[in-house]
Design an enzyme around this catalytic site. Structure first.
Site, PDB file in Angstrom:
ATOM      1  N   SER A 140       0.833  -1.200   0.000  1.00 60.24           N
ATOM      2  CA  SER A 140       0.000   0.000   0.000  1.00 60.24           C
ATOM      3  C   SER A 140       0.872   1.256   0.000  1.00 60.24           C
ATOM      4  CB  SER A 140      -0.967  -0.040   1.190  1.00 60.24           C
ATOM      5  OG  SER A 140      -2.001   0.898   1.056  1.00 60.24           O
ATOM      6  N   ASP A 221      -9.571  -4.965  -4.756  1.00 62.98           N
ATOM      7  CA  ASP A 221      -8.901  -3.839  -4.091  1.00 62.98           C
ATOM      8  C   ASP A 221      -9.320  -2.519  -4.743  1.00 62.98           C
ATOM      9  OD1 ASP A 221      -7.131  -2.117  -2.827  1.00 62.98           O
ATOM     10  OD2 ASP A 221      -5.316  -3.107  -3.577  1.00 62.98           O
ATOM     11  N   HIS A 253      -7.954  -5.382  -0.420  1.00 59.50           N
ATOM     12  CA  HIS A 253      -6.689  -4.753  -0.058  1.00 59.50           C
ATOM     13  C   HIS A 253      -6.042  -5.432   1.152  1.00 59.50           C
ATOM     14  CE1 HIS A 253      -3.900  -1.464  -0.460  1.00 59.50           C
ATOM     15  NE2 HIS A 253      -4.062  -1.079   0.784  1.00 59.50           N
TER      16      HIS A 253
END
Length: 279
Positions: A140, A221, A253
């Site tokens: 991320s 995601d 995610h």
């Protein structure tokens, strides 16, 4: 009149701000103390191991290298990939606005590299680290930072080490209005929506300082589309390395951290390890 403590100014995905300057985060991070023996688990002290430089996610404003989530995740990577891992504790908004996360991570990488001549401050890195096999990774926000470190390393590299590759897990690279506005707010001195840290330009992609990139996607995601754009732009650039993509259908995610025993999480970890140990 002075603003009161409950007058909201802005609200984002991970926090809200108040007109009196207070910031309220929606997530808290529990931290555990570091282990007393950083080299626990090295069974062959005569063999040097690849180095994994790992940067945690958390929207540039929460999570920690010392949280149980990331401690356990990096420990699992160490076991799977048979590496030495350095997990980075970088400055977070609001205590340290962006670009602290980038500068802290760069300083930490240079600290690791300072051991390449076997005379650095940490004996376990001097003794066990193979600096011809250095990998940078994150998920991320950490994947975003990992990319920018690789750009900063550049085609000329870092003296004394070889960055073999980067592993980007569910990366954030702008393109979503809500997240972009949050990033710009956390970075007071920014270049707008075209800021190279938010949306990497072609010249940065062409200058990534390693020969291999592995990108993990999760099909559900919310960052999937912007990750694809990064891949497409990298493939079109003059970088010249090899890029590989692995996608997990039906997952969201950072699913692998929420469900580490899930079959697809195990698959991700095995692929991560095989990428590092690829000959």
């Amino acid at each position: 009149m002075e603003p009161t403590s409950n007058e909201i100014d802005r609200e984002f995905r991970f926090f809200r701000t108040y007109k009196n300057g207070r910031v309220e985060k929606f997530y808290t991070t529990h931290k555990i103390p570091p282990p007393n023996d950083p080299i626990t688990g090295i069974h062959d002290p005569t063999r040097k191991l690849p180095v994994l430089f790992y940067i945690h996610g958390g929207g540039f404003c929460f999570e920690s290298a010392f949280s149980p989530l990331y401690h356990n995740h990096v420990a699992s990577l160490v076991t799977e990939a048979r590496v030495i891992a350095v997990s980075v504790e970088y400055g977070l908004y609001p205590d340290q606005p962006i670009p602290a996360c980038y500068e802290d991570s760069w300083a930490a990488l240079k600290w690791v590299v300072s051991h390449s001549a076997t005379n650095g401050p940490e004996p376990w890195l001097n003794e066990y680290a193979d600096f011809d096999r250095l990998f940078i990774s994150g998920d991320s926000a950490g994947a975003n930072i990992s990319h920018h470190l690789a750009v900063r390393v550049g085609p000329d590299g870092l003296s004394g080490v070889k960055v073999n590759g980067i592993v980007l897990v569910h990366p954030f690279f702008g393109g979503l209005k809500e997240d972009d506005e949050m990033w710009l707010y956390m970075c007071p001195e920014n270049g707008g929506l075209q800021d190279r840290r938010l949306k990497p330009p072609t010249e940065d992609l062409a200058g990534i300082g390693c020969g291999r990139v592995l990108i993990f996607f999760a099909a559900e995601d919310h960052l999937r589309e912007v990750g694809q754009r990064y891949y497409d732009e990298l493939a079109k650039s003059k970088w010249g390395g090899s890029v590989e993509v692995v996608e997990h259908e039906g997952e969201s995610h950072v699913f692998h951290q929420m469900k580490p025993d899930w079959e697809k999480a195990t698959n991700l970890m095995k692929k991560f390890g095989s990428f590092i140990n690829q000959k």
